[in-house]
Design a protein around this motif. Structure first.
Motif, PDB file in Angstrom:
ATOM      1  N   MET A   2       0.836  -1.194   0.000  1.00 57.49           N
ATOM      2  CA  MET A   2       0.000   0.000   0.000  1.00 57.49           C
ATOM      3  C   MET A   2       0.872   1.245   0.000  1.00 57.49           C
ATOM      4  O   MET A   2       1.813   1.349   0.791  1.00 57.49           O
ATOM      5  CB  MET A   2      -0.920   0.036   1.220  1.00 57.49           C
ATOM      6  N   GLY A   3       0.533   2.191  -0.862  1.00 57.46           N
ATOM      7  CA  GLY A   3       1.228   3.463  -0.874  1.00 57.46           C
ATOM      8  C   GLY A   3       0.868   4.304   0.334  1.00 57.46           C
ATOM      9  O   GLY A   3      -0.097   4.029   1.043  1.00 57.46           O
ATOM     10  N   ALA A   4       1.648   5.355   0.560  1.00 58.49           N
ATOM     11  CA  ALA A   4       1.426   6.252   1.701  1.00 58.49           C
ATOM     12  C   ALA A   4       0.728   7.523   1.225  1.00 58.49           C
ATOM     13  O   ALA A   4       0.721   7.863   0.039  1.00 58.49           O
ATOM     14  CB  ALA A   4       2.764   6.602   2.356  1.00 58.49           C
TER      15      ALA A   4
ATOM     16  N   VAL B  52       1.146  -6.266  -6.437  1.00 55.38           N
ATOM     17  CA  VAL B  52       0.219  -5.183  -6.736  1.00 55.38           C
ATOM     18  C   VAL B  52       0.463  -4.007  -5.799  1.00 55.38           C
ATOM     19  O   VAL B  52       0.583  -4.193  -4.582  1.00 55.38           O
ATOM     20  CB  VAL B  52      -1.235  -5.678  -6.573  1.00 55.38           C
ATOM     21  N   VAL B  53       0.525  -2.806  -6.349  1.00 50.00           N
ATOM     22  CA  VAL B  53       0.558  -1.593  -5.536  1.00 50.00           C
ATOM     23  C   VAL B  53      -0.871  -1.062  -5.416  1.00 50.00           C
ATOM     24  O   VAL B  53      -1.519  -0.756  -6.422  1.00 50.00           O
ATOM     25  CB  VAL B  53       1.458  -0.509  -6.150  1.00 50.00           C
ATOM     26  N   ILE B  54      -1.357  -0.974  -4.181  1.00 47.96           N
ATOM     27  CA  ILE B  54      -2.703  -0.487  -3.890  1.00 47.96           C
ATOM     28  C   ILE B  54      -2.570   0.886  -3.239  1.00 47.96           C
ATOM     29  O   ILE B  54      -1.742   1.072  -2.350  1.00 47.96           O
ATOM     30  CB  ILE B  54      -3.440  -1.462  -2.948  1.00 47.96           C
ATOM     31  N   SER B  55      -3.382   1.814  -3.669  1.00 51.96           N
ATOM     32  CA  SER B  55      -3.311   3.142  -3.051  1.00 51.96           C
ATOM     33  C   SER B  55      -3.896   3.090  -1.651  1.00 51.96           C
ATOM     34  O   SER B  55      -4.752   2.256  -1.352  1.00 51.96           O
ATOM     35  CB  SER B  55      -4.097   4.163  -3.877  1.00 51.96           C
ATOM     36  N   ASP B  56      -3.422   3.980  -0.779  1.00 47.72           N
ATOM     37  CA  ASP B  56      -4.173   4.212   0.442  1.00 47.72           C
ATOM     38  C   ASP B  56      -5.463   4.910   0.039  1.00 47.72           C
ATOM     39  O   ASP B  56      -5.557   5.525  -1.019  1.00 47.72           O
ATOM     40  CB  ASP B  56      -3.369   5.049   1.443  1.00 47.72           C
ATOM     41  N   TRP B  57      -6.473   4.803   0.895  1.00 46.97           N
ATOM     42  CA  TRP B  57      -7.812   5.279   0.533  1.00 46.97           C
ATOM     43  C   TRP B  57      -7.824   6.807   0.437  1.00 46.97           C
ATOM     44  O   TRP B  57      -7.624   7.504   1.421  1.00 46.97           O
ATOM     45  CB  TRP B  57      -8.801   4.776   1.565  1.00 46.97           C
ATOM     46  N   GLY B  58      -8.020   7.304  -0.769  1.00 48.03           N
ATOM     47  CA  GLY B  58      -7.969   8.750  -0.985  1.00 48.03           C
ATOM     48  C   GLY B  58      -6.583   9.267  -1.274  1.00 48.03           C
ATOM     49  O   GLY B  58      -6.365  10.471  -1.238  1.00 48.03           O
ATOM     50  N   GLY B  59      -5.638   8.382  -1.573  1.00 48.43           N
ATOM     51  CA  GLY B  59      -4.254   8.794  -1.774  1.00 48.43           C
ATOM     52  C   GLY B  59      -3.870   9.095  -3.208  1.00 48.43           C
ATOM     53  O   GLY B  59      -2.695   9.324  -3.491  1.00 48.43           O
ATOM     54  N   VAL B  60      -4.843   9.089  -4.137  1.00 45.42           N
ATOM     55  CA  VAL B  60      -4.545   9.311  -5.555  1.00 45.42           C
ATOM     56  C   VAL B  60      -4.996  10.715  -5.950  1.00 45.42           C
ATOM     57  O   VAL B  60      -6.058  11.177  -5.531  1.00 45.42           O
ATOM     58  CB  VAL B  60      -5.238   8.252  -6.431  1.00 45.42           C
ATOM     59  N   HIS B  61      -4.189  11.381  -6.768  1.00 48.94           N
ATOM     60  CA  HIS B  61      -4.434  12.794  -7.079  1.00 48.94           C
ATOM     61  C   HIS B  61      -4.325  13.134  -8.553  1.00 48.94           C
ATOM     62  O   HIS B  61      -4.553  14.281  -8.929  1.00 48.94           O
ATOM     63  CB  HIS B  61      -3.445  13.664  -6.289  1.00 48.94           C
ATOM     64  N   SER B  62      -3.959  12.192  -9.400  1.00 48.24           N
ATOM     65  CA  SER B  62      -3.700  12.521 -10.799  1.00 48.24           C
ATOM     66  C   SER B  62      -3.782  11.272 -11.664  1.00 48.24           C
ATOM     67  O   SER B  62      -3.183  10.243 -11.323  1.00 48.24           O
ATOM     68  CB  SER B  62      -2.309  13.153 -10.937  1.00 48.24           C
ATOM     69  N   THR B  63      -4.511  11.361 -12.787  1.00 53.40           N
ATOM     70  CA  THR B  63      -4.563  10.234 -13.711  1.00 53.40           C
ATOM     71  C   THR B  63      -3.207   9.993 -14.358  1.00 53.40           C
ATOM     72  O   THR B  63      -2.725   8.854 -14.408  1.00 53.40           O
ATOM     73  CB  THR B  63      -5.631  10.459 -14.792  1.00 53.40           C
TER      74      THR B  63
END
Length: 722
Positions: free
Chosen positions: A219-221, A250-261
């Motif tokens: 999981m990413g930070a 697999v790299v899974i984002s933390d919930w709400g951790g993504v900001h850009s396509t």
């Protein structure tokens, strides 16, 4: 007349469904049968805790659960609230600080296997844990979820945990990659640090999980590093994780951790979860088709903006995880809230409890020794499995310290008074208790005055600004007036022992006045039984501190500079202490800790012989073997943890005074002696050479220090690296 036989041709099983075929062959076959739309659909959430499979091909969805020390309850489809099921109450295992305090990789394997069985029974694909972020400051609200301040200890404990979980056909998800060392401004703070600090302190446990544990997901930070959000950091995910470490999961984002396509597509993220939440509180109803890796990704693929090989890589990794888990031929069935899990939780808790002080053998308190035992403190009766953020659990049972003591000593011999009160466990704000603080103190004093002995059970809890996600602690001190209460109790009864339940170090202004102190952590479902076993002497304590307890906050490296070092200016934080984290700072700066890293007492005593090494000259690719005899010279069976530290007195680069490089927990019966050996590869002496962007073992003299804590050294040896 002859019999007409009709032979019906059997349909050929597609390769991806043939569980006898190698996983990579199945993955490539499934990938070849999927449409672009189906591949993109794998890459983003379809609910709060699931993402799509390929229904047309019979490939199941990916279901994850918050984890680390218990499998979370089922949630409403797109909300954080519980779904209200009646069959999802789990076993609560001790928090990971307690696991780290066992200094026992066998306990980590037991832990992983047990929690993995619970996740498997609940048909989870991914368990969102364990956490291995380094304990940089005792104020971090999520430290209780992690494995301490030392990268070697964390590495040794995370590998068996991962293997244990994944033996059940459930993917462990090591988090939060990387540098999520504070909760203040966690969603946007940009971490600035040296390559040495990154590679020597903050990455080793992740690297061990990948290369030794073969973890299937990460999981990413939330935070940034070098200007990039960690959930789509080209530096962390592409360069280090997938290229340098050859991570195939697999790299899974933390919930709400993504900001850009653009960044999510190109910088190594595979599954996007929880977009447009703040990580815990925000309820969604935002269409999943609008996620960064949903329609915007699909449109970019179809228009030629994004390379199809990037999509195939993401889909390939996700399929690989599904075939390793839900579609594996060897996946067991798991079990849930079993007697074996209670026994595992109890064993881990008992081994993790640390005896910090025991003047004149105040402990143990044998059953029948006293007629009236006063138990004082809210933590004796308060649930400590709820709150804390995403690790809050719905449990089948929780044995409180108060109940455990009543069961051990008899209800008639225990008298309880709350003494202090916190407010309700609310996420995002701290609310005081409505109970009258003075009345609670006065009642506790009267109970203490009339008791033979007092057990004060306090510490922190999982309220906001205590040990809780999304908010760091405000100070090192105990909250809710506990320090003053302890002082008042001591005035009327000097036979007062303190039991601290927390995930963090605390200040102890009363440390010289109390005869005994026990660090109990958050111990899960079996908390009361485990504590009662230790206090009564039915079990000999053997835990060791996985973190340093400083005398004051300013003695910790992260707090020795200005606010830019911690907590930053809301934009940037600078790790000015560099590689000197925890005991490395205290020992190098010659600051006396309250209790040092690796420290923990026993009801027995141990005698150490003079240690020896098998060679004094060794090559850089060699191994040093340290040998010594350890004797349990006391009257009760017990365990001691041998710790081997390495020092390079004369170095061409800055080094810590000492660094842990090996440890072994040794169980000995009373009077028993055993030859103990510790193997240390010389490669572990290396520092990260920033000029060469790689590891470098300096030739020359090194000192090996053998002890039972970072400060109690029993013997030293010198070796020369050629």
């Amino acid at each position: 007349m002859g019999v007409l036989s009709v032979v019906t041709a059997q349909p050929k099983i597609p390769v991806y469904l043939d569980r006898t075929k190698p996983i990579e062959e199945r993955v490539e076959n499934a990938l070849s049968l999927m449409t672009t739309d189906e591949k993109v659909a794998l890459c983003h959430a379809q609910s709060k805790f699931s993402s799509k499979g390929v229904a047309r091909l019979g490939i199941p969805e990916v279901w994850s659960s918050d984890g680390s020390h218990g499998v979370s309850d089922e949630k409403i489809w797109d909300e954080w609230g519980g779904a209200g099921w009646t069959n999802d109450s789990c076993t609560a295992f001790p928090a990971l600080t307690a696991l780290a305090a066992t200094f026992n990789p066998e306990m980590a394997m037991l832990y992983g296997k047990s929690i993995g069985e619970e996740a498997r029974y609940r048909n989870k694909t991914v368990l969102l844990g364990p956490g291995v972020n380094i304990y940089r400051t005792p104020l971090n609200g999520r430290n209780f979820e992690y494995l301490g301040e030392d990268p070697y200890l964390a590495s040794q404990m995370v590998v068996p945990y991962v293997k244990g979980v994944q033996s059940n056909g459930v993917a462990a998800c090591v988090k939060h990659f990387a540098l999520n060392n504070q909760e203040i401004c966690r969603g946007e703070i940009n971490v600035n640090l040296s390559d040495r600090a990154l590679h020597e302190i903050y990455l080793p446990a992740f690297k061990a999980a990948v290369q030794e544990g073969k973890v299937w997901s990460i999981m990413g930070a939330y935070n940034k590093v070098r200007g990039e959000h960690c959930c789509h950091s080209d530096f962390l995910l592409n360069k280090i994780l997938k290229n340098d470490w050859q991570f195939d999961g697999v790299v899974i984002s933390d919930w709400g951790g993504v900001h850009s396509t653009d960044e999510a597509v190109n910088n190594g993220l595979d599954i996007e979860m929880g977009t447009y939440t703040n990580g815990l509180t925000t309820q969604g109803h935002f269409p999943f088709s609008s996620y960064y890796l949903a329609n915007p990704f699909l449109e970019g693929i179809k228009s030629g903006k994004y390379d199809r090989t990037v999509l195939d890589d993401k889909a390939r990794r996700i399929l690989r995880m599904i075939f390793r888990t839900t579609m594996s031929a060897n996946r067991p069935f798991g079990k849930f809230v079993s007697p074996e899990h209670s026994q595992a939780a109890s064993r881990i808790a008992r081994e993790g409890i640390v005896l910090l002080k025991n003047d004149n053998q105040f402990l143990p308190i044998a059953v029948g020794k006293y007629k009236k035992i006063a138990v004082i403190g809210e933590n004796a009766s308060r649930s400590l499995v709820v709150g804390g953020g995403s690790t809050s659990l719905k449990v089948a049972y929780e044995e409180s310290p108060l109940q455990g003591l009543k069961d051990k000593y008899g209800e008639a011999n225990i008298v309880y008074s709350m003494g202090y009160a916190s407010g309700p466990s609310l996420y995002g704000r701290a609310e005081p208790s409505k109970l009258n603080a003075d009345s609670l103190v006065n009642a506790a004093i009267e109970v203490a005055r009339n008791a033979d002995v007092v057990l004060f059970v306090g510490g922190l809890n999982k309220n906001y600004f205590q040990d809780c996600e999304s908010g760091d602690r405000k100070s090192l001190s105990l909250p809710f007036g506990q320090d003053k209460l302890i002082e008042e109790l001591l005035k009327v009864n000097k036979n007062t022992a303190v039991v601290l339940l927390s995930g963090n170090a605390v200040a102890m202004p009363w440390v010289d006045k109390v005869p005994a102190i026990v660090q109990g952590w958050y111990l899960g479902s079996e908390a009361g039984n485990a504590l009662a076993d230790i206090i009564s002497g039915d079990v000999n304590p053997s835990g060791k501190l996985p973190v340093s307890f400083p005398k004051k906050l300013e003695d910790i490296g992260a707090h020795s500079f200005d606010k830019l070092c911690y907590p930053g200016d809301s934009v940037n934080v600078y790790y000015k202490e560099d590689i000197l984290v925890g005991y490395r700072w205290l020992d190098t700066k010659k600051l006396e800790p309250l209790f040092p890293f690796g420290y923990g007492l026993s009801y027995s005593t141990f005698t150490w012989s003079k240690p020896s090494v098998d060679r004094t000259d060794v090559k850089t690719d060699g191994t040093v073997i340290v040998s010594f005899t350890l004797t349990n010279s006391g009257k009760v069976d017990g365990a001691e943890t041998a710790q081997l530290y390495v020092s390079k007195p004369k170095s061409e680069v800055t080094r810590a005074a000492k660094e842990l490089k090996a440890f072994k927990k040794v169980f000995l019966k009373a009077g028993e002696s055993r030859l103990v050996t510790l193997k240390v590869p010389v490669s572990s002496f290396a520092y990260y050479n920033e000029k060469e962007n790689g590891w470098d073992v300096e030739p020359g003299s090194y000192t090996l220090l053998l002890g039972n804590s970072s400060r109690d050294i029993k013997g030293t040896m010198n070796v020369k690296v050629l």
